[in-house]
Design a protein around this motif. Structure first.
Motif, PDB file in Angstrom:
ATOM      1  N   ARG A  11      79.836 -39.404  36.953  1.00  0.00           N
ATOM      2  CA  ARG A  11      80.159 -39.981  38.261  1.00  0.00           C
ATOM      3  C   ARG A  11      78.897 -40.519  38.928  1.00  0.00           C
ATOM      4  N   TRP A  12      78.095 -41.202  38.127  1.00  0.00           N
ATOM      5  CA  TRP A  12      76.921 -41.872  38.689  1.00  0.00           C
ATOM      6  C   TRP A  12      76.699 -43.174  37.917  1.00  0.00           C
ATOM      7  N   GLY A  13      76.031 -44.109  38.568  1.00  0.00           N
ATOM      8  CA  GLY A  13      75.768 -45.404  37.948  1.00  0.00           C
ATOM      9  C   GLY A  13      74.584 -46.085  38.609  1.00  0.00           C
ATOM     10  N   GLY A  59      62.863 -35.919  40.127  1.00  0.00           N
ATOM     11  CA  GLY A  59      63.656 -34.751  40.513  1.00  0.00           C
ATOM     12  C   GLY A  59      65.023 -35.150  41.041  1.00  0.00           C
ATOM     13  N   ALA A  60      65.066 -36.229  41.833  1.00  0.00           N
ATOM     14  CA  ALA A  60      66.345 -36.714  42.351  1.00  0.00           C
ATOM     15  C   ALA A  60      67.244 -37.199  41.221  1.00  0.00           C
ATOM     16  N   ALA A  61      66.654 -37.889  40.225  1.00  0.00           N
ATOM     17  CA  ALA A  61      67.438 -38.370  39.085  1.00  0.00           C
ATOM     18  C   ALA A  61      68.038 -37.201  38.301  1.00  0.00           C
ATOM     19  N   ILE A  62      67.235 -36.181  38.073  1.00  0.00           N
ATOM     20  CA  ILE A  62      67.731 -35.004  37.347  1.00  0.00           C
ATOM     21  C   ILE A  62      68.825 -34.307  38.133  1.00  0.00           C
ATOM     22  N   LEU A  63      68.645 -34.187  39.459  1.00  0.00           N
ATOM     23  CA  LEU A  63      69.654 -33.543  40.306  1.00  0.00           C
ATOM     24  C   LEU A  63      70.969 -34.309  40.271  1.00  0.00           C
ATOM     25  N   ILE A  64      70.904 -35.628  40.362  1.00  0.00           N
ATOM     26  CA  ILE A  64      72.117 -36.449  40.354  1.00  0.00           C
ATOM     27  C   ILE A  64      72.890 -36.274  39.048  1.00  0.00           C
ATOM     28  N   THR A  65      72.183 -36.327  37.917  1.00  0.00           N
ATOM     29  CA  THR A  65      72.888 -36.192  36.633  1.00  0.00           C
ATOM     30  C   THR A  65      73.425 -34.777  36.433  1.00  0.00           C
ATOM     31  N   THR A  66      72.784 -33.807  37.033  1.00  0.00           N
ATOM     32  CA  THR A  66      73.260 -32.429  36.927  1.00  0.00           C
ATOM     33  C   THR A  66      74.514 -32.208  37.759  1.00  0.00           C
ATOM     34  N   VAL A  67      74.513 -32.764  38.984  1.00  0.00           N
ATOM     35  CA  VAL A  67      75.633 -32.561  39.908  1.00  0.00           C
ATOM     36  C   VAL A  67      76.813 -33.472  39.580  1.00  0.00           C
TER      37      VAL A  67
END
Length: 235
Positions: A11-13, A59-67
């Protein structure tokens, strides 16, 4: 026997990439505003200005893909592979055969304006060997790792999902060159980014582009380190 866990829908792009870029730009502007008006920067402040925005963006990129996805290992293909590391080393070394002459040519054409943003931040600064090594680690290991997560990880994944890997190669190469906001060096950064992107393309693994990027940054990192320590003249 337990069934293998199902992958969650991503759910990200491209919006996620734009958000991460905003994090990078906002943190860069904030640090520049808070520290840039104090005259000459202390070496610790210079390191903070260079390292913090890219760390926050990654860190934001990793958080987005995790969530909103399956995490960086799956969504960004951030997983260790000896083969991918070897390919990254190969593309990085071969890439130097093109990027080093291109860099020398660009310096000859542009002159002093060809200096990188990091070189401008640390230019003329003298420090201890300990801080010089910290700067080397940031330039050669930390910055490439974080930038690859953002560009050949998050952006690549968003573009590849819609238009395929060759479009992802083209888009990430151009965006990488532009996103550094070093307008006089943008054509050179296109040359620098191409072998890094090819490593990501052929390995289908982020490890390859990380290693290729680290190889590319090795010489500038060494020059900065020895310059900061006073071992060689620094512009």
């Amino acid at each position: 026997m337990d069934a293998e866990p199902q992958l969650r829908p991503r759910r990200w792009g491209l919006g996620a990439f734009l958000l991460v870029e905003m994090v990078f730009l906002a943190s860069s502007l904030l640090l520049g505003f808070l520290l840039g008006g104090q005259g000459s920067l202390a070496i610790s402040q210079a390191v903070l200005i260079v390292a913090a925005p890219t760390l926050l963006a990654a860190g934001a990129a990793i958080l987005i893909t995790t969530v909103r996805g399956n995490g960086p290992r799956i969504d960004l293909k951030l997983r260790w592979s000896r083969r991918s590391a070897g390919l990254g080393l190969l593309f990085g070394v071969v890439g130097l055969l093109f990027t080093l002459p291109a860099a020398l040519l660009w310096v000859w054409i542009v002159g002093e304006d060809a200096n990188s943003a990091a070189g401008a931040v640390f230019g003329g600064t003298r420090s201890t060997w300990a801080w010089a090594v910290v700067v080397f680690v940031v330039i050669v290991f930390v910055a490439p790792f974080c930038e690859e997560i953002v560009y050949r990880g998050l952006l690549w994944g968003a573009v590849d999902r819609r238009w395929g890997r060759w479009v992802a190669l083209a888009v990430t190469t151009v965006v990488f060159a532009i996103a550094h906001l070093e307008w006089t060096r943008a054509p050179l950064l296109l040359v620098v980014a191409l072998p890094i992107g090819l490593a990501r393309l052929y390995a289908d693994n982020l490890t390859a582009s990380i290693v290729a990027h680290q190889v590319t940054n090795l010489l500038p990192g060494l020059v900065l380190m020895f310059g900061l320590a006073g071992a060689i003249p620094q512009a």
